[in-house]
Scaffold this motif. Structure first.
Motif, PDB file in Angstrom:
ATOM      1  N   UNK A   4     -11.414 -11.665  -5.821  1.00 11.52           N
ATOM      2  CA  UNK A   4     -12.085 -12.734  -6.544  1.00 11.52           C
ATOM      3  C   UNK A   4     -11.369 -14.045  -6.350  1.00 11.52           C
ATOM      4  N   UNK A   5     -11.180 -14.786  -7.439  1.00 16.01           N
ATOM      5  CA  UNK A   5     -10.612 -16.131  -7.320  1.00 16.01           C
ATOM      6  C   UNK A   5      -9.401 -16.317  -8.220  1.00 16.01           C
ATOM      7  N   UNK A   6      -8.752 -15.216  -8.611  1.00 14.24           N
ATOM      8  CA  UNK A   6      -7.512 -15.328  -9.377  1.00 14.24           C
ATOM      9  C   UNK A   6      -6.334 -15.350  -8.421  1.00 14.24           C
ATOM     10  N   UNK A   7      -5.463 -16.353  -8.514  1.00 10.48           N
ATOM     11  CA  UNK A   7      -4.305 -16.380  -7.622  1.00 10.48           C
ATOM     12  C   UNK A   7      -3.408 -15.157  -7.793  1.00 10.48           C
ATOM     13  N   UNK A   8      -3.472 -14.516  -8.948  1.00 12.01           N
ATOM     14  CA  UNK A   8      -2.628 -13.344  -9.192  1.00 12.01           C
ATOM     15  C   UNK A   8      -3.055 -12.148  -8.336  1.00 12.01           C
ATOM     16  N   UNK A   9      -4.267 -12.185  -7.802  1.00 13.30           N
ATOM     17  CA  UNK A   9      -4.742 -11.116  -6.908  1.00 13.30           C
ATOM     18  C   UNK A   9      -4.152 -11.231  -5.508  1.00 13.30           C
ATOM     19  N   UNK A  10      -3.711 -12.432  -5.147  1.00 10.80           N
ATOM     20  CA  UNK A  10      -3.343 -12.710  -3.758  1.00 10.80           C
ATOM     21  C   UNK A  10      -1.862 -12.425  -3.520  1.00 10.80           C
ATOM     22  N   UNK A  11      -1.488 -11.182  -3.748  1.00 15.94           N
ATOM     23  CA  UNK A  11      -0.093 -10.774  -3.599  1.00 15.94           C
ATOM     24  C   UNK A  11       0.242 -10.540  -2.127  1.00 15.94           C
ATOM     25  N   UNK A  12       1.537 -10.489  -1.844  1.00 13.74           N
ATOM     26  CA  UNK A  12       1.987 -10.258  -0.475  1.00 13.74           C
ATOM     27  C   UNK A  12       1.469  -8.927   0.054  1.00 13.74           C
ATOM     28  N   UNK A  13       1.461  -7.909  -0.807  1.00 20.91           N
ATOM     29  CA  UNK A  13       1.019  -6.584  -0.383  1.00 20.91           C
ATOM     30  C   UNK A  13      -0.453  -6.589   0.046  1.00 20.91           C
ATOM     31  N   UNK A  14      -1.235  -7.462  -0.551  1.00 18.30           N
ATOM     32  CA  UNK A  14      -2.675  -7.490  -0.286  1.00 18.30           C
ATOM     33  C   UNK A  14      -3.034  -8.399   0.885  1.00 18.30           C
ATOM     34  N   UNK A  15      -2.410  -9.582   0.959  1.00 16.60           N
ATOM     35  CA  UNK A  15      -2.908 -10.604   1.894  1.00 16.60           C
ATOM     36  C   UNK A  15      -2.064 -10.809   3.147  1.00 16.60           C
ATOM     37  N   UNK A  16      -0.871 -10.263   3.198  1.00 16.18           N
ATOM     38  CA  UNK A  16       0.011 -10.527   4.341  1.00 16.18           C
ATOM     39  C   UNK A  16      -0.671 -10.166   5.659  1.00 16.18           C
ATOM     40  N   UNK A  17      -0.610 -11.102   6.610  1.00 16.98           N
ATOM     41  CA  UNK A  17      -1.155 -10.937   7.971  1.00 16.98           C
ATOM     42  C   UNK A  17      -2.677 -10.813   8.014  1.00 16.98           C
ATOM     43  N   UNK A  18      -3.355 -11.141   6.936  1.00 25.27           N
ATOM     44  CA  UNK A  18      -4.815 -11.069   6.896  1.00 25.27           C
ATOM     45  C   UNK A  18      -5.425 -12.462   7.088  1.00 25.27           C
ATOM     46  N   UNK A  19      -6.629 -12.483   7.624  1.00 29.48           N
ATOM     47  CA  UNK A  19      -7.454 -13.684   7.610  1.00 29.48           C
ATOM     48  C   UNK A  19      -8.342 -13.606   6.379  1.00 29.48           C
ATOM     49  N   UNK A  20      -8.307 -14.636   5.555  1.00 27.59           N
ATOM     50  CA  UNK A  20      -9.104 -14.655   4.337  1.00 27.59           C
ATOM     51  C   UNK A  20     -10.342 -15.528   4.554  1.00 27.59           C
ATOM     52  N   UNK A  21     -11.497 -14.970   4.287  1.00 35.23           N
ATOM     53  CA  UNK A  21     -12.745 -15.730   4.358  1.00 35.23           C
ATOM     54  C   UNK A  21     -13.160 -15.986   2.915  1.00 35.23           C
ATOM     55  N   UNK A  22     -13.152 -17.261   2.497  1.00 36.96           N
ATOM     56  CA  UNK A  22     -13.280 -17.595   1.077  1.00 36.96           C
ATOM     57  C   UNK A  22     -14.496 -18.468   0.811  1.00 36.96           C
ATOM     58  N   UNK A  23     -15.262 -18.063  -0.192  1.00 37.50           N
ATOM     59  CA  UNK A  23     -16.386 -18.870  -0.692  1.00 37.50           C
ATOM     60  C   UNK A  23     -16.250 -19.002  -2.201  1.00 37.50           C
ATOM     61  N   UNK A  24     -16.283 -20.243  -2.716  1.00 40.24           N
ATOM     62  CA  UNK A  24     -16.220 -20.458  -4.159  1.00 40.24           C
ATOM     63  C   UNK A  24     -17.286 -21.467  -4.574  1.00 40.24           C
ATOM     64  N   UNK A  25     -17.485 -21.572  -5.869  1.00 38.21           N
ATOM     65  CA  UNK A  25     -18.549 -22.424  -6.402  1.00 38.21           C
ATOM     66  C   UNK A  25     -18.319 -23.897  -6.093  1.00 38.21           C
ATOM     67  N   UNK A  26     -17.062 -24.339  -6.155  1.00 39.39           N
ATOM     68  CA  UNK A  26     -16.775 -25.764  -6.029  1.00 39.39           C
ATOM     69  C   UNK A  26     -15.787 -26.101  -4.914  1.00 39.39           C
TER      70      UNK A  26
END
Length: 245
Positions: A87-109
């Motif tokens: 989702x859009x909580x910065x607390x979700x974006x931990x090293x274990x989850x996002x390291x070496x990944x490409x993130x494709x992000x869509x948000x309301x604003x």
């Protein structure tokens, strides 16, 4: 350093047209929460971020990539998008989850503001978490700089305006010159009023109240931390990378 007399502040995505940014550089602000999530993700090792203006664009890009290489991320009206990984909580974006990944992000604003700023000389993404990095980046500029508050569906948001004001306050060391534009004066004055109680002020803002049932308890205190990360998200060919990385 970017000169305050030529700086301006736009208080929502609808407050400017694409052509307004030609020949200028832009800092895209979305404290709650897209900018805070992007900065956190890059700090925690995300390879790059692809901001998109619509869910359909995110899905289309994902279909061209290997499933192990990307994460679909974002929200619609505060809710995690069905079928997306994060989702859009910065607390979700931990090293274990996002390291070496490409993130494709869509948000309301926030991602809409980034896409609309495409004609700018340079685009940064800023929030309290990487404020010092934004200030250091702006030292290298002799073009006009615009601080763009993503706001909420075309309306001004207190938290984004406070961050814009904080950047301005630091640039002028708390002494605003008279020959600045109205938007700069407004953002500076709001920050000066609320700077001692940032977390409380943001926690009682319209946007925070609107998202109260959707935002994890730790998000507000987290996004109010200043200079937590040495990260300067910078757009290059439609992709956000950490210029300081």
């Amino acid at each position: 350093m970017a000169r305050l007399e030529y700086m301006d502040v736009y208080f929502s995505v609808q407050a400017f047209q694409e052509e307004d940014l030609r020949g200028k550089s832009a800092v895209i602000i979305d404290v709650l929460r897209a900018a805070s999530s992007m900065v956190t993700a890059l700090n925690n090792g995300a390879r790059k971020i692809i901001p998109v203006g619509a869910m359909e664009d995110a899905v289309r890009i994902a279909q061209t990539m290997d499933a192990k290489d990307y994460l679909l991320c974002g929200e619609q009206n505060g809710n995690t998008i069905e079928g997306f990984h994060l989702g859009n909580s910065p607390l979700e974006y931990t090293k274990e989850v996002v390291a070496d990944k490409t993130l494709i992000i869509n948000t309301t604003n926030g991602t809409k503001a980034i896409k609309k700023a495409s004609l700018a000389n340079k685009i940064y993404v800023g929030c309290f978490l990487n404020q010092q990095s934004i200030l250091e980046g702006l030292k290298e500029h002799d073009d006009d700089v615009v601080l763009i508050c993503s706001g909420w569906q075309g309306k001004m948001s207190l938290e984004d305006t406070l961050f814009a004001g904080s950047v301005i306050y630091e640039m002028c060391e708390g002494k605003l010159p008279e020959n600045t534009k109205d938007g700069v004066k407004i953002a500076f004055s709001l920050y000066e009023k609320y700077k001692e109680n940032l977390e409380q002020s943001i926690g009682t803002s319209d946007h925070a109240i609107r998202l109260k049932e959707l935002v994890p308890d730790g998000d507000i205190p987290f996004v109010c931390q200043k200079n937590k990360f040495d990260v300067l998200p910078t757009m290059k060919d439609g992709i956000l990378i950490n210029f300081n990385g």
